[in-house]
Write a protein that holds these residues in place. Structure first.
Motif, mmCIF file in Angstrom:
data_model
loop_
_atom_site.group_PDB
_atom_site.id
_atom_site.type_symbol
_atom_site.label_atom_id
_atom_site.label_comp_id
_atom_site.label_asym_id
_atom_site.label_seq_id
_atom_site.Cartn_x
_atom_site.Cartn_y
_atom_site.Cartn_z
ATOM 1 N N SER A 144 50.151 57.842 81.566
ATOM 2 C CA SER A 144 51.469 57.412 81.086
ATOM 3 C C SER A 144 51.873 58.247 79.874
ATOM 4 O O SER A 144 51.021 58.736 79.124
ATOM 5 N N LYS A 145 53.170 58.419 79.696
ATOM 6 C CA LYS A 145 53.703 59.110 78.510
ATOM 7 C C LYS A 145 54.598 58.123 77.787
ATOM 8 O O LYS A 145 55.742 57.907 78.181
ATOM 9 N N TRP A 146 54.051 57.526 76.743
ATOM 10 C CA TRP A 146 54.698 56.372 76.129
ATOM 11 C C TRP A 146 54.906 56.592 74.633
ATOM 12 O O TRP A 146 53.985 56.994 73.921
ATOM 13 N N PRO A 147 56.101 56.279 74.093
ATOM 14 C CA PRO A 147 56.388 56.542 72.678
ATOM 15 C C PRO A 147 55.766 55.544 71.697
ATOM 16 O O PRO A 147 55.620 55.856 70.520
ATOM 17 N N VAL A 148 55.414 54.358 72.134
ATOM 18 C CA VAL A 148 54.819 53.276 71.322
ATOM 19 C C VAL A 148 55.788 52.728 70.280
ATOM 20 O O VAL A 148 56.085 51.537 70.263
#
Length: 200
Positions: A144-148
């Motif tokens: 996953s590519k997640w900004p948080v």
């Protein structure tokens, strides 16, 4: 008289030997650099060069031949659903704009909008999903590519890949973004976006 003729012949013989020596030397240089001696049809090849192949061509002339370890990986065709599936709670809006299904691997493209005056954190490990068959999934921490973090009065985007692969019987999923923290985070710290289609 004979002595005079011998003196005249000796310089001619010397010149002839010098010319012959130069020709032999040039032939040796040609043999070393080019691999053949002579001119045109009278040349003799002294060595055979290794066969050359063009890139992507094997020595037997077959184009595109690769070993099994270099064989290209064939992936399943990706099915895509584009739309707007969103849920707002408090000052946070979560919208899923694109769903990709590659052989059961589901990727959800998500936009987060924080309309509050404080940042909010949405941990990737707290994202989960349930399909219409009550099967559970979690966000892949590896793919996953997640900004948080979503800054105050800002929006950001990323994508979540679900693990394991979705069942072939799955038609929709509901994704819960849990563990949301921040001074103005939604009450209960979670937002669920339901009825997201699984593209077929």
């Amino acid at each position: 008289m004979d002595e005079t003729r011998q003196r005249k012949k000796n310089p001619a013989l010397t010149v002839g030997l010098v010319v012959l020596g130069v020709l032999v030397l040039l032939g040796a240089v040609q043999a070393v650099t080019v691999g053949s001696v002579g001119i045109g049809a009278l040349s003799v090849t002294l060595r055979a060069d290794a066969p050359t192949t063009a890139p992507g061509t094997s020595a037997d002339g077959v184009v595109g031949t690769t070993s099994s370890s270099e064989a290209p990986v064939v992936t399943a065709e990706t099915k895509v659903a584009v739309g707007s599936w969103k849920q707002a709670r408090g000052l946070l809006t979560i919208e899923i704009t694109r769903v990709e299904n590659t052989g059961g691997q589901l990727r959800l493209h998500v936009t987060l909008v924080n309309a509050s005056t404080a940042k909010m954190d949405l941990p990737l490990a707290s994202i989960s999903a349930v399909d219409d068959g009550k099967r559970s999934y979690s966000a892949s921490l590896a793919t996953s590519k997640w900004p948080v973090t979503v800054a105050k009065n800002a929006s950001t985007s990323g994508y979540v890949e679900l693990d394991p692969r979705v069942s072939g019987a799955s038609r929709t999923v509901a994704v819960t973004f849990g563990g949301i923290v921040g001074q103005l985070a939604p009450t209960g710290g979670s937002v669920t976006v339901a009825d997201i289609p699984v593209p077929r």
